[in-house]
Every structure is written in C-alpha cells, then in structure tokens.
Design a protein around this motif. Structure first.
Motif, mmCIF file in Angstrom:
data_model
loop_
_atom_site.group_PDB
_atom_site.id
_atom_site.type_symbol
_atom_site.label_atom_id
_atom_site.label_comp_id
_atom_site.label_asym_id
_atom_site.label_seq_id
_atom_site.Cartn_x
_atom_site.Cartn_y
_atom_site.Cartn_z
ATOM 1 N N LYS A 660 0.842 -1.197 0.000
ATOM 2 C CA LYS A 660 0.000 0.000 0.000
ATOM 3 C C LYS A 660 0.879 1.249 0.000
ATOM 4 C CE LYS A 660 -0.460 -0.336 4.980
ATOM 5 N NZ LYS A 660 -1.302 -0.690 6.101
ATOM 6 N N PRO A 661 0.284 2.380 -0.333
ATOM 7 C CA PRO A 661 1.052 3.624 -0.332
ATOM 8 C C PRO A 661 1.582 3.922 1.074
ATOM 9 C CG PRO A 661 -1.056 3.890 -1.430
ATOM 10 C CD PRO A 661 -1.090 2.568 -0.745
ATOM 11 N N PRO A 662 2.641 4.647 1.218
ATOM 12 C CA PRO A 662 3.366 5.284 0.133
ATOM 13 C C PRO A 662 4.335 4.377 -0.621
ATOM 14 C CG PRO A 662 4.422 5.777 2.208
ATOM 15 C CD PRO A 662 3.192 4.987 2.545
ATOM 16 N N ILE A 663 4.620 3.195 -0.071
ATOM 17 C CA ILE A 663 5.606 2.348 -0.746
ATOM 18 C C ILE A 663 4.978 1.696 -1.979
ATOM 19 C CG2 ILE A 663 6.980 0.259 -0.476
ATOM 20 C CD1 ILE A 663 7.407 1.164 2.415
ATOM 21 N N VAL B 76 7.942 4.924 8.176
ATOM 22 C CA VAL B 76 7.263 4.576 6.928
ATOM 23 C C VAL B 76 6.329 3.377 7.088
ATOM 24 C CG1 VAL B 76 9.024 3.021 6.020
ATOM 25 C CG2 VAL B 76 7.696 4.439 4.449
ATOM 26 N N LEU B 79 3.043 5.038 8.376
ATOM 27 C CA LEU B 79 2.535 6.197 7.639
ATOM 28 C C LEU B 79 1.276 5.835 6.853
ATOM 29 C CD1 LEU B 79 2.906 9.056 6.495
ATOM 30 C CD2 LEU B 79 4.482 8.079 4.821
ATOM 31 N N GLN B 80 0.201 6.628 7.025
ATOM 32 C CA GLN B 80 -1.072 6.300 6.371
ATOM 33 C C GLN B 80 -1.555 7.358 5.382
ATOM 34 O OE1 GLN B 80 -2.694 3.323 6.889
ATOM 35 N NE2 GLN B 80 -0.865 2.790 8.071
ATOM 36 N N LEU B 104 0.595 11.442 -2.632
ATOM 37 C CA LEU B 104 1.503 10.299 -2.492
ATOM 38 C C LEU B 104 0.726 9.041 -2.095
ATOM 39 C CD1 LEU B 104 4.515 9.704 -2.651
ATOM 40 C CD2 LEU B 104 4.693 10.168 -0.216
ATOM 41 N N ILE B 105 -0.280 9.235 -1.224
ATOM 42 C CA ILE B 105 -1.148 8.124 -0.812
ATOM 43 C C ILE B 105 -2.566 8.524 -1.217
ATOM 44 C CG2 ILE B 105 -1.978 6.747 1.130
ATOM 45 C CD1 ILE B 105 0.604 7.558 2.605
ATOM 46 N N PRO B 106 -3.192 7.754 -2.094
ATOM 47 C CA PRO B 106 -4.441 8.239 -2.690
ATOM 48 C C PRO B 106 -5.615 8.337 -1.731
ATOM 49 C CG PRO B 106 -3.909 6.038 -3.480
ATOM 50 C CD PRO B 106 -2.742 6.487 -2.693
ATOM 51 N N LEU B 128 11.715 10.061 3.269
ATOM 52 C CA LEU B 128 10.849 9.304 4.176
ATOM 53 C C LEU B 128 11.578 8.941 5.466
ATOM 54 C CD1 LEU B 128 9.100 6.873 1.638
ATOM 55 C CD2 LEU B 128 8.101 8.865 2.745
#
Lengths: 728, 184
Positions: A660-663, B76, B79-80, B104-106, B128
């Motif tokens: 899953k994001p961010p990776i 990381v 991180l959400q 970066l995270i949808p 990060l």
C-alpha cells in the motif's frame, strides 16, 4: 503450437523406430506363490497395455498363449496381495517358466531410510518424523521439477520455489534456506544466495526422496535447521535401458476478462532421454532434457537445457566410487510482481523485459570403502558453480563457487550399538555486484550414535560442532546436540520422541545484498546479522492396526532465537534482521488407506501450524495455519486414475507495508485467499511392437482456482498436458 | 472370456471411482478476484484548521499534516496519509483531507488513527527518513494534551474539527529519532 507439433512428431519418430522386433509368437508360462511358497490360485497375470492375460490355477500355474516376441511389462494381481509389476521382460530370451512371489498388500511402514542417521535404518526404528516418496509421482503428475512434488507432502510447503518444512521458512525471494536439500547426501544449495535450484535435481534418476521433518543440524549443519530432503539416486541398470519421455501442454484462459493479455494459448513442452547400463564393474547413466514453458504470465517464460551423468564403479566387493555431474543452462523472464490485481498476469511496467540468464555446474565424487563387517568409511567431495546475469535497467551478476568435502565413518560396535561420525569442510567464494564479493568458510565435526536397549526401545544421541566464518563477520561457533527415543509398544503402535537443537548461519545474500527493489525501496546489507539457533521437541506415533491402514501423528514445538527474516525497516528499506524470539508449534497427522487392495488407495495429511513472532506477538509471515493434502488413486488393469487436493488456509501475515502507499511496491498485494487446488491425472499403459508405453493426461488446478503463494504472484491457472514415455 | 470379465469389472470400478472422487470435486469459489474499479466520489475524509503560533523556523522546505497508524511511531511502516503542503509562514491553514491530499497516498481508509501531526522538513528532496523531520504540532482530543488524540474516520462521512496548534515557542515532544524495534 507449431513447436509442439514439431516436438510430438520428432518424439513419435524416435519412439516408433525402436519397435520392430520379431513377428514370431510364443507362450509365456509361470508359477505364482505367496511369501510362504504356497501356490496362489486366481491371480490375474496381464501383459501391460494388451489384452493378453491369464489367471493362475490351483497350482499357481498360468500360461499366456501366442505372444509376439518382444520386451514386456507383466502385471500380477490378486486380492489381498500387493500388485506386482515385472518390467522389461525380454520375452525372446525367456524359455523357463517364471517364478513370481507376491507379498501381502499393506501400507509400508518399514521402508529403509538413510537420512535420519547417515546410515541405513528402518523407518519404524527412527526417532524423528519422516516421509519417503517414490519416483512414480513424477510420471503420474507429469512433474518436471522436484518442488512440484513437494507441494503435496504433508508438513512441507513450497511458496513459489522456496521450500519450508513445518513452517521453518516464510518467503525471502530465494535468499537462504532452512531445508538441507541433497543428492545422495551432498547438498545442492548455491554458494551465494544459499537457494535451491530445483532444475538441478536429476528427477529422472531418482530412486526415492527421503524427507526428515524437523531440525537436523546436529547431523547436517547450518542449512538443516528446518529439516532434510535427501534425493537418493538409482544404481545403474544391469542391462541397457533407454527411457524417453516427451510432453506438451497448454494453459487455459484465465478466469476473468481483465486478466486476458494474450490472444493465443500459452503452451509448454519438453523432451528427455535417459540411458543406463553397465560395462563389467562400471555402471553409467546419462540423460539430457529440454524444457520450454511460455507461461501463463507475460515475461515469465522459461527455457532450459540440462545434462546429467552418473558413473558408479565397483573397484571390488568392498570399494566403490561414484561420480555425478550435472549441467543446467537456463534463460527465463523475470516476472517479479503483478502490475495490480486487475492486471494479475502482466508484470509491473518497471519490470517489463527483464530476463535472467544462468548456468550451473555440479560435480560430486563419492568413495566408499568397507574395511570390515563392522567398520566402513565414505568420502564425499563436491563442487557447485552457479552463475547468473539479471538483464534489466541495470545488469546484475553473481558467480559463486562452492567446494565441499566430507568424511563419514560408520562403526557397528555390536548388533545394538552403531556410531556414525564425520568431519566436513566447505568453502564458497562469490563475485557479484549484488552481494559484493564475500567468501564463506565452514568446518565441522559430528558424532551420532544409535543404541538399542531391547527389541522395543531404540535411542539416538548426537552432537555436532560448527565453525563458520562469513567474510568480515566475526567467526561463529555452534554446538548442536540431539537425542531421541523410539518405543515399540506393540507391533501396531510405535512411539517416537526427540529433542534437537539447531543452528543456522546467515548466507552471503542475507548479509551483503545491496540492490534496488523498485519503487524507491532498497535492499540494504546488514553486517550485524547474527546466526540463529533453535531448540525443538517432538513426540509422535505410528499406528497400523491392520495392513491396510496406517496413521502417523506428531506434535512439535520449535523455539528460535535470532530468527532471520526480511523486514521493512523504519527507514523504508528491506533488510534481513534477527527476530529475538520466534516459536513454531503444530501437529502433523497423516493416514494412508488401502481401500481396495491393489486397486484403490487414499491418503490424507493435515498440518496445523502456529508460527509467531513472540516479541511482537503476531503471526510470522507467509505461513498458512492449516494445510490439508490428500490423494486418491485408482489403478484398474492398465489404467491409472489419480486426483490430488491441496488446501492452505489464508495466510494471515504478509508484508502489508509493501502493498500500500506510500511504498506500494506490490499494488493490491494484500489480495490473497485460501488455497484450494485439485489436480486430476489419467494414465494408460500399453505396448507398441515390443516396447511398453505410458500415456498420461494431466489436468492441474482443474477448477481454475485463483490463488497466490506469495503476494503479487498469481499461481498457475488451469493447464492440461499430455505425456508419453517408453523404455526399451 | 477374460476380456468380457475384465470389461464388466472395469465398468463397475469406474463407477466406484467416480463416486469416491465426488468429495474432491465440490464446487468452490474462484479464489482471488480483480479489485473493482472505484466509481463515484468518495467523501470519506476529515478536515479542520492548523494554527501556527510564533515565528516559523528558517529553512523549512515543506510542512505537511501526517497521519500514522500507531501512537508516537513516526516511520514509513505506520505512515497512512499526507496532507499538504502548507505554505511557509502562514498563521492558519484550513484543510480538507481530500482537497489538500499531497497525492503520495491516494486514500485514507475508514478506521482509527492515534497519531496525527504537523511535520516539517528542511531537506531539498522529499525524504521518508525519520531523522529528516521535526514534529511541529500534534492533534489532541478537546484540549487533552496528555496523549495524542485519536482520529476516527467513518466510511462515507466527513469528520470535522481535527484542529492542530503548532507553537514554535513551545514545540511538542518528539517521537524517537529512530523507532526502536522490539528486537533491536
């Protein structure tokens, strides 16, 4: 498809060209007895694949009339006795009546095994859990690579190509193994990653495969912390025998329209030839194999060519020397992860067109000498060169050379007491832009004893010392003792229990890998990686109330210290680290049933596994908690029907952060399910001219069930193959 | 004669075989499926205001609202979600997590998030790594500054009032510079 047709035509020409012998006819006669030399009345005697047959009379006598001259297989069966198959009868040389003895039908409990103590023991005497697999499975299921067969062994699991016994390993992209995989006792892991290249296993020359479940470091050292898989090769045939097999197969369409990426059917095919014979004291076997697989996924093709040579020379009755040489050349696509779950059969854009070229050479020499009736020695020397080139945006290369020598002595002090001892030295050097260029040195000594207190009680005691030095890391010392007890409560019920310690040194790949894993994630080295140790306990029993039923159950517990696992660190890198405490507990249960003697067999195995990271109180990654394997085999006359079921419960813990994001290294990687795979095999034995043939139709994953063994990697979809084999 | 006998017996055995394999041939679902394409706007979000007190430190290159899944664990693995950037030097910043998503995270899934902070970094490129970030403010529930507040996101709803104060004169407790894994 053109290629397949070409291969089938080529194979047919080869096979049929050998099948024109004499047109003369003759009768075949013989007598059938039981083990007490009493004649057996009503036994069916059939020439495999023909309508020629007869039944024995009250004197055990049979006569099959008017048989064309040739080489045949004879099948003899009668209810209550094990079906006997006599292969390669050269009928044109046969003048005397045959004498055939049938054994009562029973599930075998007293097979011979050498892997539990490095000398021949009966399974009913050993103190650890074990399984023995015969080579028939390779033909019946059209298996071209050993790991495919291991997928159906209770207590053994294979994720992609990484094998694990009783949950000892999760998945680490081939870096390191916890299972000692060997050919005739000589390990076949590479010097750099420590992985098993399954294509190197000569499955056409396998006599049996012995599997020891649970730590065996006290005998085999570092890589045996999870168990042992020892492939025992055949002795060369006493008469010249040539075996040829060819097969072709096709993958079905994927289940969902979203997954269709190619208009034409994806195919696979292969051909192999083996010849074995003996010239006076020299036995020889050589084989050559070609295997091409388009794969059901894009950029996942595999093309390989391999050659194998085994020479065994009996110097005299007390001395022998054996040479095994193996070569593999492989070119394959490098499918790493799917693009996402809607594009499950195509790779990520960044991985497109990546390929891997590799070549491997393995050579070993085994010298055996019997000094007296009570003392014998064995010297094993091997060399394994592995070379690969990963061709993508960057060129990754690794070449490793692994040298190994072992001296084993066996002393039979008396009928009750046996001591096996040995010393072992191995050295590996690596040249790579992935793992730098480390070297690896290990030296060890061990002693293992078996003492029979009585006919009912057998005990084992063992101890091994290992010294391991991995390049710049400090040298490590390990002592791994082991003890076990076998108690025959009755003829039907046998108990076993054992304590074992284990030890595993990190491989050069686990310590020194430094590479880009994609999506900005780096695999970084960990020079502080420590070796792992384990303490395990097992108690089990075999119960065989009647000949047709066998139960085997075991409870096991293994505590690991400094367990080596890949982990996403807080810096966002993948690194191999030590988990301070891990525990794997579970139960194995297997049963073999002969439902109709000589016709219908059933076996089922269940394994419950609770593997957890103690400090973080969570399940260990990529280990299914429940697994079930079962097979049903029906063999009427010249037919063979078989179905296999494989079930894994849904894996609880995976590398969620990579999915899953961010990776987001593996988009939709958390998309996984329980595994339910059913295979079906139908075989028929027949004769053309004078040569016996077997033809098998195999349907694998016949319900086209979609599952992953590792995240972002859809396992093979439904596929069908047709194989044809003969020998003359 | 033997052939007729065999054929009869064979047919019978085939039937027995088929009956016995029926348990194997039970139907099952198809395992994993492709995820559906998301359609329609998803309003699941949160919003609020960030208030800055005092003079901004020099050299700040980016300021974000960052959501983590574990309390005081800034890395990381936890991180959400990231909202921003917040312009340098402002005294207030009103935000909505969808409108101001960094990209970066949808998406932020429904659930509970025990660590919502404002983080600042001076590095030229986005990093990060924990050591490249300073925590400027923490979300607390209704003035209770003993523990970080828990952000509760419900599917299909907008959670309001997720306000954070960043007092540059009185910076909050910083999480460990490197999360100490239990096994380190």
């Amino acid at each position: 498809m053109n290629n397949i047709m070409k291969y089938i035509f080529f194979a047919a020409i080869i096979l049929l060209s050998y099948n024109f012998l004499s047109a003369q006819n003759k009768n075949i006669t013989g007598f059938i007895f039981d083990k007490d030399n009493q004649p057996l009345n009503g036994a069916n005697v059939i020439i495999s694949g023909t309508n020629f047959g007869a039944a024995s009379d009250i004197n055990g006598y049979f006569e099959i009339k008017n048989i064309p001259f040739g080489i045949y297989d004879l099948e003899i069966s009668v209810i209550g006795f094990k079906k006997e198959k006599i292969r390669n009868i050269k009928f044109y040389e046969l003048f005397e009546p045959l004498r055939i003895t049938l054994r009562p039908e029973s599930v075998e409990t007293d097979q011979i095994i050498v892997s539990a103590g490095k000398y021949e023991q009966r399974i009913s005497d050993i103190t650890v859990s074990s399984v023995v697999i015969g080579p028939e499975i390779f033909s019946k299921k059209n298996i071209v690579q050993l790991d495919e067969a291991l997928r159906y062994v209770p207590g053994v699991s294979v994720a992609l190509e990484q094998v694990s016994i009783r949950g000892s390993s999760g998945y680490s992209k081939g870096a390191g193994t916890r299972v000692f995989v060997a050919v005739d006792g000589i390990p076949i892991y590479t010097g750099d990653t420590g992985e098993i290249v399954w294509e190197m296993v000569p499955i056409t020359d396998v006599e049996r495969i012995e599997i020891i479940k649970g730590p065996a470091s006290s005998l085999y050292g570092s890589t045996a912390i999870g168990g042992v898989i020892n492939i025992i090769t055949k002795k060369a045939a006493s008469e010249p025998v040539t075996y040829i097999k060819t097969f072709a197969g096709v993958y079905d369409d994927p289940s969902y329209d979203e997954w269709k990426w190619n208009k034409s059917k994806r195919t696979f095919f292969g051909v192999e030839a083996v010849h074995s014979s003996r010239l006076n004291n020299l036995g020889y076997t050589f084989s050559i194999k070609r295997f091409d697989n388009d794969s059901y996924r894009e950029n996942d093709f595999k093309k390989r060519l391999s050659g194998y040579l085994k020479l065994d020379y009996d110097i005299d009755v007390n001395k022998s020397i054996t040479f095994i040489g193996n070569y593999l050349d492989m070119n394959r696509g490098n499918f790493i992860y799917w693009k996402d779950s809607r594009n499950a059969l195509i790779p990520k854009d960044s991985d497109r067109d990546q390929t891997v070229k590799s070549d491997r050479q393995f050579a070993s020499l085994i010298y055996k000498q019997k000094f007296s009736d009570t003392f014998s020695g064995e010297f094993k020397s091997s060399y394994y060169r592995s070379n690969f080139e990963g061709i993508g945006i960057e060129l990754t290369t690794a070449t490793s050379n692994l040298f190994r020598n072992e001296l084993i002595t066996t002393s039979k002090i008396n009928d009750k007491f046996v001591i096996v001892s040995g010393v072992e030295v191995s050295y590996a050097d690596v040249k790579s832009n992935l793992f730098s260029s480390p070297y690896f040195l290990s030296a060890s000594a061990y002693v293992h004893s078996e003492y029979k207190f009585s006919d009912k009680i057998n005990s084992t005691l063992g101890l091994r010392y290992d010294f391991i030095k991995l390049d710049t890391l400090a040298g490590a010392n390990a002592l791994t003792p082991r003890a076990g007890l076998n108690y025959k409560y009755s003829d039907e019920l046998i108990f076993r229990t054992s304590f074992a310690t284990g030890f595993r040194a990190p491989t050069p790949a686990e310590v020194f890998t430094s590479a880009d894993a994609g999506s900005g994630i780096m695999v970084v080295e960990n020079p502080n990686l420590d070796y792992e140790t384990s303490l395990s306990f097992e108690i089990g029993a075999i119960y065989q109330p009647i000949n047709f039923i066998k139960f085997d159950a075991a409870f096991f517990n293994t505590d690991y210290n400094n367990f080596i696992e890949p982990l996403l660190t807080s810096e966002g890198n993948i690194q191999f680290v030590n988990l301070p405490k891990a525990r794997i507990q579970g139960v194995d249960f297997t049963t073999d049933l002969i439902l109709i003697p000589g016709l219908l067999n059933f076996s089922v195995g269940y394994n419950y596994l609770w593997a957890r990271d103690i400090n973080n109180n969570k399940a260990m990654k990529y280990r299914p908690r429940n697994t079930v394997y079962s097979s049903l085999e029906f063999t009427p006359y010249s037919f063979e029907f078989r179905t296999d079921l494989r079930y894994w419960s849904k894996v609880e813990e995976i590398d969620f952060n990579l999915t899953k994001p961010p990776i987001n290294l593996i988009a939709d990687g958390e998309n996984r399910a329980e595994v339910i795979v059913v295979d079906l095999s139908i075989g028929y034995n027949f004769v053309i001219g004078a040569s016996p043939f077997k033809i098998y139709l195999n349907g694998k994953n016949i319900f086209n069930y979609n599952y992953v063994e590792f995240i972002g990697n859809l396992s093979p979809i439904r596929n069908f193959s047709l194989s044809l084999e003969t020998y003359f | 004669m033997i052939n007729i006998y065999m054929n009869r017996k064979f047919n019978k055995l085939i039937k027995i075989f088929l009956i016995l394999i029926i348990p194997f041939l039970y139907s099952c679902d198809k395992g994993i499926e492709p995820y559906p394409v998301e359609t329609g706007p998803d309003i699941t979000s949160f919003e609020g205001k960030v208030t800055f007190v005092g003079a901004w430190p020099e050299g700040i290159n980016r300021t974000y609202i960052v959501v983590f899944s574990e309390p005081s664990r800034f890395d990381v693995n936890t991180l959400q979600y990231i909202i921003g950037p917040i312009p340098y030097g402002v005294s207030e910043f009103n935000y909505n997590s969808i409108e101001n998503n960094l990209g970066l995270i949808p998406k932020l899934a429904a659930g509970e998030y025990p660590y919502v902070i404002v983080a600042q970094s001076k590095t030229p490129e986005l990093s990060l790594l924990r050591q490249d970030w300073t925590v400027a403010g923490i979300y607390f529930n209704q003035g209770n500054t003993a523990l970080p507040g828990i952000l509760k996101i419900e599917q299909g709803k907008v959670v309001s009032g997720i306000n954070i104060t960043c007092d540059f004169n009185n910076p909050p407790v910083q999480p460990p510079s490197r999360w100490k894994m239990n096994y380190e």
